[in-house]
Motif scaffolding. Structure first.
Motif, PDB file in Angstrom:
ATOM      1  N   UNK A 124     -13.228   9.440   7.413  1.00  0.00           N
ATOM      2  CA  UNK A 124     -12.247   9.410   6.918  1.00  0.00           C
ATOM      3  C   UNK A 124     -11.345   8.530   6.440  1.00  0.00           C
ATOM      4  N   UNK A 125     -10.763   7.969   7.542  1.00  0.00           N
ATOM      5  CA  UNK A 125     -10.157   6.755   7.513  1.00  0.00           C
ATOM      6  C   UNK A 125     -10.252   5.131   7.394  1.00  0.00           C
ATOM      7  N   UNK A 126     -11.767   5.241   6.955  1.00  0.00           N
ATOM      8  CA  UNK A 126     -12.334   4.002   6.313  1.00  0.00           C
ATOM      9  C   UNK A 126     -12.544   4.122   5.058  1.00  0.00           C
ATOM     10  N   UNK A 127     -13.416   4.753   5.082  1.00  0.00           N
ATOM     11  CA  UNK A 127     -14.483   5.335   4.259  1.00  0.00           C
ATOM     12  C   UNK A 127     -13.262   5.894   2.856  1.00  0.00           C
ATOM     13  N   UNK A 128     -12.243   6.926   3.065  1.00  0.00           N
ATOM     14  CA  UNK A 128     -11.579   7.307   1.859  1.00  0.00           C
ATOM     15  C   UNK A 128     -10.158   6.989   2.218  1.00  0.00           C
ATOM     16  N   UNK A 129      -9.245   6.373   2.468  1.00  0.00           N
ATOM     17  CA  UNK A 129      -8.664   6.018   3.156  1.00  0.00           C
ATOM     18  C   UNK A 129      -6.916   6.890   1.997  1.00  0.00           C
ATOM     19  N   UNK A 130      -7.240   5.817   0.415  1.00  0.00           N
ATOM     20  CA  UNK A 130      -5.930   6.779  -0.237  1.00  0.00           C
ATOM     21  C   UNK A 130      -6.415   8.927  -0.227  1.00  0.00           C
ATOM     22  N   UNK A 131      -7.442   9.087   0.304  1.00  0.00           N
ATOM     23  CA  UNK A 131      -7.686  10.913   0.753  1.00  0.00           C
ATOM     24  C   UNK A 131      -7.598  11.500   1.846  1.00  0.00           C
ATOM     25  N   UNK A 132      -7.320  10.575   3.111  1.00  0.00           N
ATOM     26  CA  UNK A 132      -7.201  10.915   3.911  1.00  0.00           C
ATOM     27  C   UNK A 132      -6.030  11.484   4.763  1.00  0.00           C
ATOM     28  N   UNK A 216     -23.651   9.256  11.603  1.00  0.00           N
ATOM     29  CA  UNK A 216     -23.746   9.028  10.327  1.00  0.00           C
ATOM     30  C   UNK A 216     -22.363   8.133  10.022  1.00  0.00           C
ATOM     31  N   UNK A 217     -21.313   9.401  10.835  1.00  0.00           N
ATOM     32  CA  UNK A 217     -19.921   8.344   9.977  1.00  0.00           C
ATOM     33  C   UNK A 217     -19.734   7.074  10.816  1.00  0.00           C
ATOM     34  N   UNK A 218     -20.762   6.566  11.667  1.00  0.00           N
ATOM     35  CA  UNK A 218     -20.772   4.720  11.707  1.00  0.00           C
ATOM     36  C   UNK A 218     -21.389   3.868  10.978  1.00  0.00           C
ATOM     37  N   UNK A 219     -22.805   5.153  10.080  1.00  0.00           N
ATOM     38  CA  UNK A 219     -23.209   4.163   9.516  1.00  0.00           C
ATOM     39  C   UNK A 219     -22.672   4.167   7.995  1.00  0.00           C
ATOM     40  N   UNK A 220     -21.802   4.658   7.347  1.00  0.00           N
ATOM     41  CA  UNK A 220     -20.815   4.925   6.292  1.00  0.00           C
ATOM     42  C   UNK A 220     -19.898   3.902   6.911  1.00  0.00           C
ATOM     43  N   UNK A 221     -18.865   4.102   7.988  1.00  0.00           N
ATOM     44  CA  UNK A 221     -18.240   3.131   8.267  1.00  0.00           C
ATOM     45  C   UNK A 221     -18.945   1.549   8.127  1.00  0.00           C
ATOM     46  N   UNK A 222     -19.470   1.419   8.778  1.00  0.00           N
ATOM     47  CA  UNK A 222     -20.612  -0.168   8.989  1.00  0.00           C
ATOM     48  C   UNK A 222     -20.770  -0.572   7.167  1.00  0.00           C
ATOM     49  N   UNK A 223     -21.061   0.212   6.707  1.00  0.00           N
ATOM     50  CA  UNK A 223     -21.077   0.719   4.581  1.00  0.00           C
ATOM     51  C   UNK A 223     -20.138  -0.152   4.258  1.00  0.00           C
ATOM     52  N   UNK A 224     -19.031   0.766   4.128  1.00  0.00           N
ATOM     53  CA  UNK A 224     -17.739   0.031   3.763  1.00  0.00           C
ATOM     54  C   UNK A 224     -17.575  -1.017   4.680  1.00  0.00           C
ATOM     55  N   UNK A 225     -17.004  -1.540   5.827  1.00  0.00           N
ATOM     56  CA  UNK A 225     -16.531  -2.955   6.271  1.00  0.00           C
ATOM     57  C   UNK A 225     -17.609  -3.541   5.656  1.00  0.00           C
ATOM     58  N   UNK A 226     -18.738  -3.915   5.005  1.00  0.00           N
ATOM     59  CA  UNK A 226     -19.536  -5.014   5.360  1.00  0.00           C
ATOM     60  C   UNK A 226     -18.988  -4.906   3.922  1.00  0.00           C
ATOM     61  N   UNK A 227     -18.501  -3.856   3.092  1.00  0.00           N
ATOM     62  CA  UNK A 227     -18.423  -4.317   1.492  1.00  0.00           C
ATOM     63  C   UNK A 227     -17.288  -5.088   1.253  1.00  0.00           C
ATOM     64  N   UNK A 228     -16.092  -4.775   2.142  1.00  0.00           N
ATOM     65  CA  UNK A 228     -14.640  -4.789   2.025  1.00  0.00           C
ATOM     66  C   UNK A 228     -14.666  -6.468   2.392  1.00  0.00           C
ATOM     67  N   UNK A 229     -14.095  -7.642   0.669  1.00  0.00           N
ATOM     68  CA  UNK A 229     -13.336  -8.433   0.490  1.00  0.00           C
ATOM     69  C   UNK A 229     -12.959  -9.042   1.371  1.00  0.00           C
ATOM     70  N   UNK A 230     -11.575  -8.703   2.319  1.00  0.00           N
ATOM     71  CA  UNK A 230     -11.007  -9.174   3.394  1.00  0.00           C
ATOM     72  C   UNK A 230     -11.478  -9.003   4.603  1.00  0.00           C
ATOM     73  N   UNK A 231     -11.102 -10.136   5.196  1.00  0.00           N
ATOM     74  CA  UNK A 231     -11.935 -10.500   6.544  1.00  0.00           C
ATOM     75  C   UNK A 231     -10.634 -10.215   7.596  1.00  0.00           C
ATOM     76  N   UNK A 232      -9.502  -9.934   7.044  1.00  0.00           N
ATOM     77  CA  UNK A 232      -8.001  -9.391   7.953  1.00  0.00           C
ATOM     78  C   UNK A 232      -8.443  -7.924   8.104  1.00  0.00           C
TER      79      UNK A 232
END
Length: 317
Positions: A124-132, A216-232
């Protein structure tokens, strides 16, 4: 009446490492040191999560629960193990065995659910930060933790009650450090089909389902992280998940190694296998709770800062 007298057991005898007297003192020292580290490390994490306002978030609330659970779990078995390693007193009363079994099973079941809840929290924190803040608000995460504790307790009551109602036919020697449920069931001189069925259902609910949630949580997390533009941003996201993933791998890896062995292995080299099972159980029961606070504190800047703040804080005059 004679049959009842023959099947009633007043106490159990825990063998532990009685066949290896030379290494018992070594294990006593190791377990004592690890137990002190468990009490200190988890105690510091609990205090930090309570008194440092920066840690008043769902993730650290769950971490505080996990630390408290580890203290309860080890305190239900380690002191008696230490006594048995240094003295000839290896007996434990029937009621004491039941209490030890209850706490061991309850804490293990609760930890499985808590790790699943923590994985969902990271999702929830990584994939939906605004709604977290809405998805995992205070009412929700307190309820998630409460359900974990209540479910683990109910599961343990059922399993412990079913195990301790069995007749043991005066066979009271447990080839283990503690009153571990599988070791106790081996002593029963009655049909344990009901116990096996309920344990399979319990494993599905408390092992498999949380593991699926984590997967499944970490599959979605990994997918979200790989789509991030910021390396930080990617590094920060990986950092917040790496500690939890490490704990999950150690926890589940040990459990599956203990309980997922092929039956054919149990027929060959049974003595060596039982000794290895006891040592693996010791790893699960002592080493894992010791590593949890170390892993979370080493991989987390917030925890390090909170601990440093508490250590440097001057007492009120």
């Amino acid at each position: 009446m004679d049959k009842i007298n023959q099947t009633f057991v007043l106490e159990f005898l825990l063998l532990g490492l009685s066949g290896y007297p030379k290494i018992e003192i070594i294990y006593f020292v190791l377990i004592l040191v690890m137990y002190l580290v468990i009490l200190t490390g988890n105690g510091v994490l609990i205090i930090a999560s309570i008194f440092d306002s920066r840690l008043h978030t769902p993730m650290y609330f769950f971490l505080g629960n996990l630390s408290f659970l580890d203290i309860c779990y080890t305190s239900s078995s380690v002191p008696s193990t230490l006594v048995s390693l240094t003295s000839k007193k290896r007996n434990i009363s029937f009621s004491g065995c039941a209490v030890q079994m209850f706490f061991g099973f309850a804490m293990g079941s609760t930890e499985c659910l808590l790790l699943g809840m923590m994985a969902f929290d990271r999702y929830a924190a990584i994939c939906n930060p605004l709604k977290y803040p809405i998805i995992v608000n205070k009412v929700v995460y307190v309820l998630m933790a409460s359900v974990s504790w209540l479910s683990g307790g109910i599961n343990s009551i059922v399993q412990t009650s079913l195990a301790m109602r069995l007749p043991f036919c005066e066979n009271n020697i447990i080839n283990h450090f503690t009153c571990e449920i599988l070791a106790v069931l081996k002593l029963a001189c009655a049909n344990i089909s009901l116990n096996i069925i309920t344990m399979v259902i319990s494993n599905m609910a408390f092992l498999v389902l949380p593991l699926l949630v984590m997967f499944f949580s970490y599959m979605f997390i990994l997918y979200t992280i790989l789509r991030m533009n910021s390396a930080t941003g990617r590094r920060k996201a990986f950092s917040t998940c790496s500690a939890h993933l490490t704990v999950v791998i150690i926890f589940y890896g040990t459990i599956f190694f203990m309980y997922a062995k092929p039956r054919s292995q149990e027929l060959h080299g049974e003595d060596k296998l039982q000794t290895s099972d006891k040592l693996i159980s010791l790893f699960y029961g002592v080493v894992t709770p010791m590593l949890n606070p170390i892993i979370y504190s080493l991989r987390n800047k917030d925890v390090k800062a909170a601990v440093k703040y508490l250590l440097n804080r001057k007492p009120i005059q």
